[in-house]
Design an enzyme around this catalytic site. Structure first.
Site, PDB file in Angstrom:
ATOM      1  N   PRO A  92       0.827  -1.212   0.000  1.00 37.56           N
ATOM      2  CA  PRO A  92       0.000   0.000   0.000  1.00 37.56           C
ATOM      3  C   PRO A  92       0.861   1.263   0.000  1.00 37.56           C
ATOM      4  CG  PRO A  92      -0.171  -1.159   2.111  1.00 37.56           C
ATOM      5  CD  PRO A  92       0.606  -2.043   1.201  1.00 37.56           C
ATOM      6  N   GLU A 119       3.236  -6.910   8.355  1.00 40.60           N
ATOM      7  CA  GLU A 119       3.546  -5.487   8.165  1.00 40.60           C
ATOM      8  C   GLU A 119       4.492  -5.255   6.981  1.00 40.60           C
ATOM      9  OE1 GLU A 119       2.059  -2.948  10.025  1.00 40.60           O
ATOM     10  OE2 GLU A 119       0.877  -4.679  10.658  1.00 40.60           O
ATOM     11  N   ARG A 161      -3.182  -9.153 -20.457  1.00 40.67           N
ATOM     12  CA  ARG A 161      -4.083  -8.852 -21.582  1.00 40.67           C
ATOM     13  C   ARG A 161      -3.441  -7.903 -22.592  1.00 40.67           C
ATOM     14  NH1 ARG A 161      -6.784  -4.162 -21.092  1.00 40.67           N
ATOM     15  NH2 ARG A 161      -8.703  -4.736 -22.186  1.00 40.67           N
ATOM     16  N   ASP A 176      -9.801   1.058 -24.442  1.00 41.85           N
ATOM     17  CA  ASP A 176      -9.894   0.886 -22.983  1.00 41.85           C
ATOM     18  C   ASP A 176      -9.946   2.236 -22.294  1.00 41.85           C
ATOM     19  OD1 ASP A 176      -9.542  -1.812 -23.232  1.00 41.85           O
ATOM     20  OD2 ASP A 176      -7.461  -1.825 -22.549  1.00 41.85           O
TER      21      ASP A 176
HETATM   22  N1  ADE Z   1      -0.879  -4.997   0.091  1.00 41.92           N
HETATM   23  C1  ADE Z   1      -1.766  -4.547   0.996  1.00 41.92           C
HETATM   24  N2  ADE Z   1      -2.505  -3.547   0.503  1.00 41.92           N
HETATM   25  C2  ADE Z   1      -2.074  -3.360  -0.792  1.00 41.92           C
HETATM   26  C3  ADE Z   1      -2.430  -2.459  -1.819  1.00 41.92           C
HETATM   27  N3  ADE Z   1      -3.389  -1.524  -1.661  1.00 41.92           N
HETATM   28  N4  ADE Z   1      -1.779  -2.547  -2.989  1.00 41.92           N
HETATM   29  C4  ADE Z   1      -0.803  -3.459  -3.161  1.00 41.92           C
HETATM   30  N5  ADE Z   1      -0.414  -4.331  -2.223  1.00 41.92           N
HETATM   31  C5  ADE Z   1      -1.043  -4.286  -1.043  1.00 41.92           C
END
Ligand code: ADE
Length: 273
Positions: A92, A119, A161, A176
């Site tokens: 994230p 984590e 793809r 797309d």
């Molecule tokens: N791992 C946990 N959340 C994630 C996200 N939003 N994008 C990529 N990997 C992740």
């Protein structure tokens, strides 16, 4: 293209056997290798995590299993002739995964994914492999998943793809949403197929007209409508020069005005259709 995925949940990657990606594998267009990280643990509990230095909640994935797993995946790939690996680290905290990045990754011959749980992975692992190959830390959206495996599926499908010969019709991704080109930065509008009547609902007349110019214009207008409603940021980001006279007309109808610098359009207030 070769794909390696190192994970503690190999079964989570089963969808890579299905549909477009599965068919690309069966045709030999994708060579997928899923590795169980725990194969590189040597204690009774197959430990892959430990408490974080400096304290704090959660656990951090340990260096050694990742180092050995990645070395093994790299050695196996090189032995079978793969070249030019890149490491794709779902997190994230990564850069947003976009269509542009999907295109960039689709041009690489070998992607190695390191989906993490807990984590995340001890930073030294990423730093170590960054000395050997490009590293892409990518986030698939502003939310936190329990692990990176679902992100691997998302990235793989978006990339696969785009590979030559994977989609039946080479033109399929020309229109797309987010595709580079004339329609850049507009979402795709609605689509219809037979029957022409369903539960009292018809289809837009213009689509039956056989008039290609009018159909193209209608599709672009619908793309504007949908983009203005769902992703106004995409229109704000566009340069005014990207819009022709008809575009300006539809934008005006939707309540958008050019800004003083003439570069961007702004929506003065929310408009409901
Ligand atoms: N791992 C946990 N959340 C994630 C996200 N939003 N994008 C990529 N990997 C992740």
């Amino acid at each position: 293209m070769r794909l390696d995925v190192v994970t503690i949940f190999p079964e989570y990657l089963e969808p890579l056997n299905v549909s477009l990606v599965g068919k690309a594998r069966a045709r030999g267009q994708l060579d997928v290798h899923v590795h169980d990280l725990r194969d590189w643990t040597y204690d009774r509990h197959n430990t892959v995590d430990d408490t974080p230095y400096g304290g704090g909640p959660g656990m951090v994935m340990k260096t050694d299993p990742w180092g050995e797993a990645l070395d093994a995946a790299l050695a196996d790939g090189y032995e079978s002739g793969a070249r030019g690996p890149v490491l794709v680290v779902p997190t994230p905290s990564g850069r947003p995964f976009t269509q542009e990045l999907a295109v960039e990754l689709s041009e690489r011959p070998w992607l190695i994914f390191t989906p993490a749980r807990y984590e995340g992975i001890d930073r030294r692992v990423i730093d170590e492999y960054a000395t050997r190959m490009p590293v892409y830390e990518v986030s698939i959206g502003d939310y936190v998943l329990a692990g990176g495996e679902a992100a691997v599926l998302v990235v793989t499908e978006a990339v696969a793809r785009l590979l030559p010969g994977v989609l039946g019709n080479a033109e399929s991704h020309r229109d797309d949403s987010f595709a580079p080109g004339e329609m850049a930065n507009l979402l795709e509008g609605p689509v219809y197929t037979k029957p022409p009547q369903w539960r009292g609902r018809g289809i837009p007349e213009v689509l039956l007209s056989g008039h290609h110019g009018k159909i193209a214009r209608w599709r672009r207008d619908e793309a504007f409508r949908r983009t203005a409603r769902n992703r106004p940021d995409l229109i704000e980001r566009c340069e005014a020069s990207a819009f022709d006279k008809k575009d300006r007309e539809i934008l005006s109808i939707l309540g958008w005005k050019p800004t003083a610098d003439g570069r961007f359009w702004r929506r003065p207030q929310a408009v409901e259709e």
